[in-house]
Design an enzyme around this catalytic site. Structure first.
Site, mmCIF file in Angstrom:
data_model
loop_
_atom_site.group_PDB
_atom_site.id
_atom_site.type_symbol
_atom_site.label_atom_id
_atom_site.label_comp_id
_atom_site.label_asym_id
_atom_site.label_seq_id
_atom_site.Cartn_x
_atom_site.Cartn_y
_atom_site.Cartn_z
ATOM 1 N N HIS A 133 127.208 41.806 22.483
ATOM 2 C CA HIS A 133 126.869 41.140 21.233
ATOM 3 C C HIS A 133 126.731 39.636 21.475
ATOM 4 O O HIS A 133 127.050 39.147 22.559
ATOM 5 C CB HIS A 133 127.928 41.423 20.153
ATOM 6 C CG HIS A 133 129.300 40.937 20.497
ATOM 7 N ND1 HIS A 133 130.337 41.773 20.840
ATOM 8 C CD2 HIS A 133 129.820 39.689 20.527
ATOM 9 C CE1 HIS A 133 131.421 41.072 21.085
ATOM 10 N NE2 HIS A 133 131.138 39.792 20.897
HETATM 11 P P1 TYD Z 1 134.749 43.306 19.667
HETATM 12 O O1 TYD Z 1 134.637 41.838 19.459
HETATM 13 O O2 TYD Z 1 133.543 44.144 19.397
HETATM 14 O O3 TYD Z 1 135.281 43.598 21.143
HETATM 15 P P2 TYD Z 1 134.537 43.423 22.567
HETATM 16 O O4 TYD Z 1 133.495 42.393 22.436
HETATM 17 O O5 TYD Z 1 135.635 43.040 23.507
HETATM 18 O O6 TYD Z 1 133.967 44.751 22.934
HETATM 19 O O7 TYD Z 1 135.977 43.825 18.807
HETATM 20 C C1 TYD Z 1 136.489 45.145 18.936
HETATM 21 C C2 TYD Z 1 137.133 45.525 17.620
HETATM 22 O O8 TYD Z 1 138.239 44.667 17.336
HETATM 23 C C3 TYD Z 1 136.199 45.440 16.437
HETATM 24 O O9 TYD Z 1 136.501 46.508 15.578
HETATM 25 C C4 TYD Z 1 136.588 44.139 15.752
HETATM 26 C C5 TYD Z 1 138.045 43.982 16.099
HETATM 27 N N1 TYD Z 1 138.450 42.575 16.253
HETATM 28 C C6 TYD Z 1 139.228 41.990 15.273
HETATM 29 O O10 TYD Z 1 139.589 42.609 14.246
HETATM 30 N N2 TYD Z 1 139.612 40.691 15.443
HETATM 31 C C7 TYD Z 1 139.249 39.970 16.538
HETATM 32 O O11 TYD Z 1 139.639 38.782 16.663
HETATM 33 C C8 TYD Z 1 138.429 40.589 17.539
HETATM 34 C C9 TYD Z 1 137.976 39.832 18.761
HETATM 35 C C10 TYD Z 1 138.055 41.895 17.349
#
Ligand code: TYD
Length: 138
Positions: free
Chosen positions: A55
Site C-alpha cells: 500500500h
Molecule cells: P497494515 O498497515 O495493512 O499492515 P502491513 O502494512 O504491515 O501489512 O495493518 C494491518 C492491520 O492492522 C489492519 O487491519 C490495520 C491494523 N492497524 C491498526 O489498527 N493500527 C495501526 O497503527 C496499524 C499500522 C495497523
C-alpha cells in the site's frame, strides 16, 4: 544532528548507537526524525513467505527500523522501483507519503519498529496499485 544515506527513492536515517555491554539506540523528534511522532507500532513473529505492506499512504510519513533479523523493503514511486535491505537497528528507512511499499523475505525472526507521523486511519491508505499510479499521475 542526523546523518543520512541516500537510496534511489528515499534515504536511511542513521540514529546514534551506543556500545557498552550491549547496544543502545535512541531517536528524538526533530533531531533524528523529520516529523512529529503520533504513533509507534511494531511487527514481529511474521510467518514464512509473508508479504506485508502492499500500500501507500496519502499523508502519513514513517520511519522503519529492523531491530532484529532482516527484511527486504520494495519501494515504488509509480515509475521506479527499488529494493532496500533493512538489517541495522540504527538505520531507519524514511518512507515518505505516496510511496508504494512491500515488505518481503522476513528473515531471522525479523522485528520491525515503525514510527509514524499520524494516527492510524484506514482512509489514509491506498491499497490498490492501479489507484496509486492514477493518484501519482494526477
Ligand atoms: P497494515 O498497515 O495493512 O499492515 P502491513 O502494512 O504491515 O501489512 O495493518 C494491518 C492491520 O492492522 C489492519 O487491519 C490495520 C491494523 N492497524 C491498526 O489498527 N493500527 C495501526 O497503527 C496499524 C499500522 C495497523
Amino acid at each position: 544532528m542526523r546523518t543520512i544515506t541516500k537510496t534511489k527513492l528515499s534515504y536511511l536515517i542513521n540514529i546514534p548507537i551506543i556500545k557498552d555491554e550491549g547496544y543502545l539506540c535512541f531517536m528524538e523528534e526533530s533531531n533524528h526524525i523529520p516529523f512529529k511522532i503520533k504513533r509507534v507500532y511494531y511487527i514481529f513473529d511474521t510467518i514464512g513467505g509473508a508479504v506485508r505492506g502492499m500500500h501507500a499512504h496519502k499523508k502519513t510519513r514513517q520511519l522503519i527500523f529492523c531491530l532484529q533479523g532482516s527484511v527486504d523493503l520494495i519501494l515504488d514511486d509509480g515509475v521506479k522501483r527499488e529494493k532496500v535491505i533493512l538489517n541495522k537497528a540504527n538505520k531507519g528507512l524514511f518512507l515518505d507519503r505516496m510511496i508504494w511499499h512491500e515488505m518481503i523475505n522476513f528473515r531471522d525472526s525479523a522485528i520491525l519498529l515503525v514510527v509514524a507521523s499520524d494516527f492510524f486511519k484506514e482512509s489514509d491508505y491506498i491499497r490498490k496499485y492501479e489507484l496509486f499510479v492514477k493518484a501519482k499521475n494526477k
